[in-house]
Design a protein around this motif. Structure first.
Motif, PDB file in Angstrom:
ATOM      1  N   ALA A 179      46.479  34.288  30.414  1.00 36.59           N
ATOM      2  CA  ALA A 179      46.574  33.819  31.807  1.00 36.59           C
ATOM      3  C   ALA A 179      45.257  33.962  32.552  1.00 36.59           C
ATOM      4  O   ALA A 179      44.588  34.998  32.456  1.00 36.59           O
ATOM      5  CB  ALA A 179      47.679  34.581  32.538  1.00 36.59           C
ATOM      6  N   GLY A 180      44.890  32.918  33.289  1.00 43.55           N
ATOM      7  CA  GLY A 180      43.663  32.976  34.068  1.00 43.55           C
ATOM      8  C   GLY A 180      43.578  31.819  35.049  1.00 43.55           C
ATOM      9  O   GLY A 180      44.254  30.797  34.887  1.00 43.55           O
ATOM     10  N   ILE A 181      42.745  31.987  36.072  1.00 43.73           N
ATOM     11  CA  ILE A 181      42.502  30.930  37.049  1.00 43.73           C
ATOM     12  C   ILE A 181      40.998  30.766  37.234  1.00 43.73           C
ATOM     13  O   ILE A 181      40.223  31.689  37.022  1.00 43.73           O
ATOM     14  CB  ILE A 181      43.171  31.232  38.414  1.00 43.73           C
ATOM     15  CG1 ILE A 181      42.674  32.563  39.002  1.00 43.73           C
ATOM     16  CG2 ILE A 181      44.691  31.226  38.272  1.00 43.73           C
ATOM     17  CD1 ILE A 181      43.195  32.854  40.402  1.00 43.73           C
ATOM     18  N   MET A 182      40.600  29.556  37.622  1.00 38.71           N
ATOM     19  CA  MET A 182      39.182  29.230  37.820  1.00 38.71           C
ATOM     20  C   MET A 182      39.079  28.430  39.108  1.00 38.71           C
ATOM     21  O   MET A 182      39.703  27.368  39.237  1.00 38.71           O
ATOM     22  CB  MET A 182      38.656  28.423  36.632  1.00 38.71           C
ATOM     23  CG  MET A 182      37.178  28.105  36.673  1.00 38.71           C
ATOM     24  SD  MET A 182      36.697  27.233  35.152  1.00 38.71           S
ATOM     25  CE  MET A 182      34.917  27.152  35.360  1.00 38.71           C
ATOM     26  N   ARG A 183      38.303  28.928  40.067  1.00 35.47           N
ATOM     27  CA  ARG A 183      38.174  28.263  41.352  1.00 35.47           C
ATOM     28  C   ARG A 183      36.724  28.281  41.808  1.00 35.47           C
ATOM     29  O   ARG A 183      35.992  29.233  41.534  1.00 35.47           O
ATOM     30  CB  ARG A 183      39.060  28.938  42.403  1.00 35.47           C
ATOM     31  CG  ARG A 183      40.547  28.830  42.085  1.00 35.47           C
ATOM     32  CD  ARG A 183      41.391  29.621  43.046  1.00 35.47           C
ATOM     33  NE  ARG A 183      42.807  29.567  42.682  1.00 35.47           N
ATOM     34  CZ  ARG A 183      43.742  30.371  43.198  1.00 35.47           C
ATOM     35  NH1 ARG A 183      43.408  31.290  44.093  1.00 35.47           N
ATOM     36  NH2 ARG A 183      44.994  30.249  42.816  1.00 35.47           N
ATOM     37  N   ALA A 184      36.333  27.235  42.508  1.00 30.93           N
ATOM     38  CA  ALA A 184      34.981  27.158  43.054  1.00 30.93           C
ATOM     39  C   ALA A 184      34.849  28.072  44.268  1.00 30.93           C
ATOM     40  O   ALA A 184      35.826  28.304  44.996  1.00 30.93           O
ATOM     41  CB  ALA A 184      34.663  25.720  43.444  1.00 30.93           C
ATOM     42  N   GLU A 185      33.642  28.591  44.465  1.00 32.28           N
ATOM     43  CA  GLU A 185      33.366  29.487  45.592  1.00 32.28           C
ATOM     44  C   GLU A 185      31.982  29.196  46.158  1.00 32.28           C
ATOM     45  O   GLU A 185      31.060  28.868  45.417  1.00 32.28           O
ATOM     46  CB  GLU A 185      33.396  30.952  45.150  1.00 32.28           C
ATOM     47  CG  GLU A 185      34.712  31.422  44.553  1.00 32.28           C
ATOM     48  CD  GLU A 185      34.509  32.726  43.806  1.00 32.28           C
ATOM     49  OE1 GLU A 185      34.680  33.785  44.424  1.00 32.28           O
ATOM     50  OE2 GLU A 185      34.135  32.672  42.610  1.00 32.28           O
ATOM     51  N   ASN A 186      31.877  29.375  47.457  1.00 35.25           N
ATOM     52  CA  ASN A 186      30.589  29.283  48.140  1.00 35.25           C
ATOM     53  C   ASN A 186      30.275  30.666  48.701  1.00 35.25           C
ATOM     54  O   ASN A 186      30.932  31.133  49.636  1.00 35.25           O
ATOM     55  CB  ASN A 186      30.664  28.244  49.258  1.00 35.25           C
ATOM     56  CG  ASN A 186      29.333  28.057  49.962  1.00 35.25           C
ATOM     57  OD1 ASN A 186      28.423  28.885  49.864  1.00 35.25           O
ATOM     58  ND2 ASN A 186      29.205  26.966  50.694  1.00 35.25           N
ATOM     59  N   LEU A 187      29.265  31.315  48.158  1.00 33.92           N
ATOM     60  CA  LEU A 187      28.957  32.696  48.521  1.00 33.92           C
ATOM     61  C   LEU A 187      28.102  32.830  49.770  1.00 33.92           C
ATOM     62  O   LEU A 187      27.762  33.958  50.151  1.00 33.92           O
ATOM     63  CB  LEU A 187      28.245  33.384  47.342  1.00 33.92           C
ATOM     64  CG  LEU A 187      28.942  33.337  45.987  1.00 33.92           C
ATOM     65  CD1 LEU A 187      28.157  34.172  44.968  1.00 33.92           C
ATOM     66  CD2 LEU A 187      30.378  33.809  46.066  1.00 33.92           C
ATOM     67  N   THR A 188      27.784  31.723  50.425  1.00 32.66           N
ATOM     68  CA  THR A 188      26.908  31.807  51.591  1.00 32.66           C
ATOM     69  C   THR A 188      27.635  32.273  52.850  1.00 32.66           C
ATOM     70  O   THR A 188      26.998  32.541  53.868  1.00 32.66           O
ATOM     71  CB  THR A 188      26.248  30.446  51.879  1.00 32.66           C
ATOM     72  OG1 THR A 188      27.265  29.465  52.151  1.00 32.66           O
ATOM     73  CG2 THR A 188      25.416  29.999  50.680  1.00 32.66           C
ATOM     74  N   LEU A 209      41.040  39.622  35.495  1.00 36.23           N
ATOM     75  CA  LEU A 209      40.558  40.919  35.015  1.00 36.23           C
ATOM     76  C   LEU A 209      41.663  41.970  35.032  1.00 36.23           C
ATOM     77  O   LEU A 209      41.978  42.564  33.998  1.00 36.23           O
ATOM     78  CB  LEU A 209      39.357  41.374  35.840  1.00 36.23           C
ATOM     79  CG  LEU A 209      38.660  42.655  35.372  1.00 36.23           C
ATOM     80  CD1 LEU A 209      38.247  42.552  33.913  1.00 36.23           C
ATOM     81  CD2 LEU A 209      37.459  42.953  36.256  1.00 36.23           C
ATOM     82  N   LEU A 210      42.276  42.181  36.194  1.00 34.81           N
ATOM     83  CA  LEU A 210      43.344  43.179  36.252  1.00 34.81           C
ATOM     84  C   LEU A 210      44.544  42.762  35.406  1.00 34.81           C
ATOM     85  O   LEU A 210      45.189  43.619  34.794  1.00 34.81           O
ATOM     86  CB  LEU A 210      43.770  43.408  37.704  1.00 34.81           C
ATOM     87  CG  LEU A 210      42.772  44.138  38.605  1.00 34.81           C
ATOM     88  CD1 LEU A 210      43.337  44.258  40.012  1.00 34.81           C
ATOM     89  CD2 LEU A 210      42.450  45.518  38.048  1.00 34.81           C
ATOM     90  N   GLY A 211      44.848  41.477  35.364  1.00 40.49           N
ATOM     91  CA  GLY A 211      45.984  41.017  34.562  1.00 40.49           C
ATOM     92  C   GLY A 211      45.862  41.425  33.101  1.00 40.49           C
ATOM     93  O   GLY A 211      46.753  42.098  32.556  1.00 40.49           O
ATOM     94  N   PRO A 212      44.796  41.030  32.407  1.00 45.59           N
ATOM     95  CA  PRO A 212      44.636  41.451  31.018  1.00 45.59           C
ATOM     96  C   PRO A 212      44.584  42.964  30.835  1.00 45.59           C
ATOM     97  O   PRO A 212      45.144  43.498  29.875  1.00 45.59           O
ATOM     98  CB  PRO A 212      43.316  40.794  30.600  1.00 45.59           C
ATOM     99  CG  PRO A 212      43.179  39.623  31.492  1.00 45.59           C
ATOM    100  CD  PRO A 212      43.768  40.041  32.803  1.00 45.59           C
TER     101      PRO A 212
END
Length: 249
Positions: free
Chosen positions: A86-95, A111-114
């Motif tokens: 199980a995992g998710i992938m999402r775009a992020e803007n760190l500004t 991370l916590l899931g596994p």
């Protein structure tokens, strides 16, 4: 890992790579327990695919992981393989600060899931004659993608964790295998399912199963498409690969 005769728990198996692996492992002669949050998909998968059972689990919820892990161990006491898919992938803007809720959700699931799954299964699997934990990182653990910083970081953490998990379990019956996918044509990110830069799902699954069959003692499952990322540091191509990834997205 023996390719057949296992009882496999695969949370995150209702779509994409997870579902494909569940179907391939079931066809190879394994019992597969697929976990996911979409009950209608779980029922459909169990109904349509002999050898696959479905259980509801929310891998972002520690209590759900604990209770379902206990249920799987009780109902299928021969379970000897955990695939933490199980995992998710999402775009992020760190500004700006707005990225933080997205980052926290990614860390919780990826991370916590596994880690929680492994914590709930480690002792149980060590009691089996032969067992396997399959972790799932990414080529982006080795060369990050500019738009998905927290996803990259969680997958790098999974790689590092897998290395030490393997060392600490070296004297037990549990083998640790890290599956390292490249971009694959799934719905993980918008547009990825039809993207030219992503590997066709069936091609990926066929190559992965071939590696499982031919290399039962493998530490990492590396298809040809992911090797430029996995070896970028060693081959001195890291900066070039980083720029190529940024330019291609």
């Amino acid at each position: 890992m023996n390719i057949q005769g296992n009882t496999i728990f695969l949370p995150g198996g209702t779509s994409g790579i997870g579902l494909g692996l569940a179907q391939r492992f079931a066809a190879a002669g394994n019992t597969v327990i697929v976990g996911g949050r979409r009950r209608e998909l779980l029922e459909q998968i169990s109904r349509d695919t002999p050898g696959i059972e479905g259980v509801y689990i929310d891998t972002a919820d520690a209590d759900s992981i604990a209770s379902v892990s206990a249920e799987v161990q009780r109902r299928w006491p021969s379970t000897n393989v955990l695939i933490a898919m199980a995992g998710i992938m999402r775009a992020e803007n760190l500004t700006g600060a707005d990225f933080l809720p997205t980052a926290e959700a990614i860390v919780t699931t990826n991370l916590l899931g596994p880690l929680r799954l492994i914590a709930n299964f480690s002792e149980f699997l060590q009691a089996q004659d032969a067992a396997t934990i399959v972790t799932v990182s990414s080529g982006l653990a080795f060369v990050p993608l500019v738009h998905t910083p927290t996803y990259n970081a969680t997958k790098a953490a999974i790689h590092s964790f897998s290395e030490i998990l393997r060392l600490q379990l070296a004297d037990t019956s549990v083998q640790v295998i890290e599956l390292v996918p490249p971009a694959v044509q799934t719905t993980l990110m918008p547009g990825q399912e039809t993207s030219d830069y992503a590997m066709p799902l069936d091609d990926f699954l066929t190559e992965v199963m071939g590696i499982f069959r031919s290399q039962p003692e493998a530490k990492e499952i590396l298809v040809e498409n992911v090797l430029p990322l996995r070896t970028a540091t060693a081959t001195g191509t890291y900066d070039r690969m980083l720029g190529m990834l940024a330019a291609s997205h």
